[in-house]
Design an enzyme around this catalytic site. Structure first.
Site, short mmCIF file in Angstrom:
data_model
loop_
_atom_site.label_atom_id
_atom_site.label_comp_id
_atom_site.label_asym_id
_atom_site.label_seq_id
_atom_site.Cartn_x
_atom_site.Cartn_y
_atom_site.Cartn_z
N SER A 107 0.83 -1.21 0.00
CA SER A 107 0.00 0.00 0.00
C SER A 107 0.87 1.26 0.00
O SER A 107 1.94 1.29 0.63
CB SER A 107 -0.88 -0.02 1.26
OG SER A 107 -1.46 1.25 1.46
N TYR A 130 -2.39 5.50 -4.16
CA TYR A 130 -3.42 6.49 -3.88
C TYR A 130 -3.05 7.76 -4.61
O TYR A 130 -1.85 8.10 -4.70
CB TYR A 130 -3.50 6.79 -2.38
CG TYR A 130 -4.27 5.76 -1.60
CD1 TYR A 130 -5.60 5.48 -1.92
CD2 TYR A 130 -3.69 5.08 -0.54
CE1 TYR A 130 -6.31 4.54 -1.21
CE2 TYR A 130 -4.41 4.14 0.17
CZ TYR A 130 -5.72 3.87 -0.16
OH TYR A 130 -6.43 2.93 0.54
N THR A 156 -6.17 2.55 -6.56
CA THR A 156 -7.40 2.52 -5.76
C THR A 156 -8.29 3.70 -6.13
O THR A 156 -7.85 4.85 -6.11
CB THR A 156 -7.06 2.53 -4.25
OG1 THR A 156 -6.33 1.35 -3.97
CG2 THR A 156 -8.32 2.57 -3.40
N LYS A 252 -8.83 -0.79 -8.60
CA LYS A 252 -9.43 -1.38 -7.39
C LYS A 252 -10.54 -0.50 -6.83
O LYS A 252 -10.38 0.73 -6.76
CB LYS A 252 -8.33 -1.53 -6.33
CG LYS A 252 -8.81 -2.06 -4.98
CD LYS A 252 -7.61 -2.32 -4.07
CE LYS A 252 -8.04 -2.90 -2.74
NZ LYS A 252 -8.68 -1.92 -1.87
N HIS A 276 -13.60 -1.87 -0.38
CA HIS A 276 -12.55 -1.47 0.54
C HIS A 276 -12.72 -2.14 1.91
O HIS A 276 -12.56 -1.51 2.97
CB HIS A 276 -12.54 0.06 0.69
CG HIS A 276 -11.17 0.65 0.90
ND1 HIS A 276 -10.49 1.32 -0.09
CD2 HIS A 276 -10.35 0.65 1.97
CE1 HIS A 276 -9.31 1.73 0.39
NE2 HIS A 276 -9.21 1.32 1.64
C1 HOC Z 1 -4.90 7.16 8.55
C2 HOC Z 1 -4.58 6.63 7.19
O1 HOC Z 1 -6.41 1.68 2.72
C3 HOC Z 1 -7.37 1.99 4.84
C4 HOC Z 1 -6.26 2.36 3.89
C5 HOC Z 1 -6.12 3.82 3.69
C6 HOC Z 1 -5.78 4.56 4.85
C7 HOC Z 1 -5.41 5.98 4.90
C8 HOC Z 1 -5.68 6.57 6.26
O2 HOC Z 1 -7.08 1.89 6.00
O3 HOC Z 1 -8.50 1.78 4.44
#
Ligand code: HOC
Length: 383
Positions: A107, A130, A156, A252, A276
């Site tokens: 990720s 992201y 994503t 995704k 998700h």
């Molecule tokens: C605090 C961080 O894919 C999730 C992750 C993305 C998180 C970003 C937030 O936890 O769903």
């Protein structure tokens, strides 16, 4: 390991070993968690057809995902902050996946960096992206994934803004930042976890370090995320990312047929039917309940992958029967990681492989590439 028979056993051990705020972070969904629960519950509603007196020797689970060989069609999903479940969590999970012959997806929001994984593994891994407002930074992330020889980019699409997760707010994992004696207590009462963290230099978010200067802990990360993730992300950006990346691209977060049709037009290699893990739009349908409709609509144009609620090899088989070419596990491997580190990830994969193999055999099939809707039980009067 003694006493560990199914993924749920790993979950309970992880609950005891990982500080509550981090266990909850991985374990929970958004708002009322109805979608998170439906992801698991809807699998149980699907019934398999038992077949008998079929030759069950020489079975194989080998397959491909986006043209890459896999020992079974189960990849490790990109999961945020994996290195908080266990020190060096992303490295350990990547190594376990490599030994097992399945893809590992790192990720963007991970503790270990793209370069950390590249240095610790030999098989190419996948990188999940992201998209932030700062496109130069996004471009640099893509270039780093290329330099690390990642063999797929997983873009994503369903987190332009963050779904509200009540447990994270209650635990103080939110903006404005809260870090209380309760958190310190949760951590020191998990000595294994603490010793692991003390033994590693990788405790902050190394993919975004340098860009996100003030991000040193979970609270500042969540503030940064809220400011940086781009709410204007569009299909045009997908084209730009595809061009800049130039390799295999997986989209995704598709849960709707109309979006699947749009995604199929982008020229991407695969989509992941996903909500998700029930962490974004609470109230959305479970991933498994929409899979067949989406696979029917676009399966001849783009490879269809699946994630959401897989806790057993039986769940994997059901997703394959409903049209997925490949599947992903998220929490199932995170529980293993939190419980037993790298051995726990391996154990989670072994549990899933054995359940998948046995279930396929009891349904009268020997090759995972041959499974389809004919393995599912259709009640006579079903509409
Ligand atoms: C605090 C961080 O894919 C999730 C992750 C993305 C998180 C970003 C937030 O936890 O769903």
């Amino acid at each position: 390991m003694n006493g560990i028979v199914e993924i749920n056993d790993l979950k309970e051990l992880a609950r005891r070993r990982v500080p509550k705020m981090f266990f909850d972070y991985a374990d929970s969904g958004s708002w009322t968690q109805s979608t998170y629960r439906a992801n698991e519950e809807d699998f149980a509603k699907i019934k398999l057809r038992q077949r008998v007196l079929v030759d069950m020797t020489n079975r194989t689970l080998e397959s491909t995902m986006i043209g890459q060989k896999v020992s079974m069609p189960v990849a490790l999903a990109p999961t945020g902050l994996t290195g908080m479940q266990h020190a060096d969590g992303e490295i350990l999970a990547a190594q376990a996946a490599e030994a097992f012959g399945v893809p590992f997806t790192l990720s963007t929001m991970s503790v270990c960096s793209i370069e950390d994984i590249a240095e610790s593994t030999t098989a190419p891994f996948w990188f999940q992206l992201y998209v932030m407002r700062d496109r130069d930074f996004v471009g640099r992330l893509i270039d780093r994934a290329k330099a690390a020889k990642c063999s797929a980019l997983v873009l994503t699409l369903d987190l332009q803004i963050l779904g509200q997760r009540h447990k994270d707010i209650r635990n103080g994992l939110s903006t404005p930042p809260k870090f209380t004696p309760k958190h310190i207590y949760q951590m020191v009462t998990r000595p294994r976890w603490c010793l692991g963290m003390m033994g590693t230099k990788r405790r902050t978010f190394r993919n975004i370090a340098g860009h996100a200067k003030g991000v040193t802990d979970l609270s500042s990360l969540s503030t940064w995320t809220a400011e940086q993730f781009d709410p204007q992300l569009s299909w045009k950006d997908v084209a730009w990312i595809k061009e800049r990346w130039g390799g295999k691209l997986i989209l995704k977060g598709i849960l709707d047929k109309e979006d699947a049709l749009m995604a199929a037009q982008t020229g991407a290699d695969a989509i992941i039917v996903s909500n998700h893990g029930g962490r974004q739009l609470d109230g959305a349908p479970s991933s498994i309940s929409v899979l067949a409709e989406i696979a029917d609509a676009v399966g001849d144009r783009i490879e269809v992958h699946f994630d959401g609620g897989i806790r057993s090899g039986q769940d994997v088989l059901k997703a394959l029967c409903l049209g997925a070419k490949g599947t992903y596990i998220g929490r199932s491997f995170l529980y293993g990681l939190g419980a037993l580190g790298k051995d726990g990830v391996t154990l989670a994969l072994e549990i899933i492989r054995k359940e998948l193999d046995t279930t396929m055999a009891l349904c009268g099939k020997r090759d995972i590439k041959d499974v389809g809707p004919e393995l599912l039980y259709q009640p006579r009067n079903a509409g």
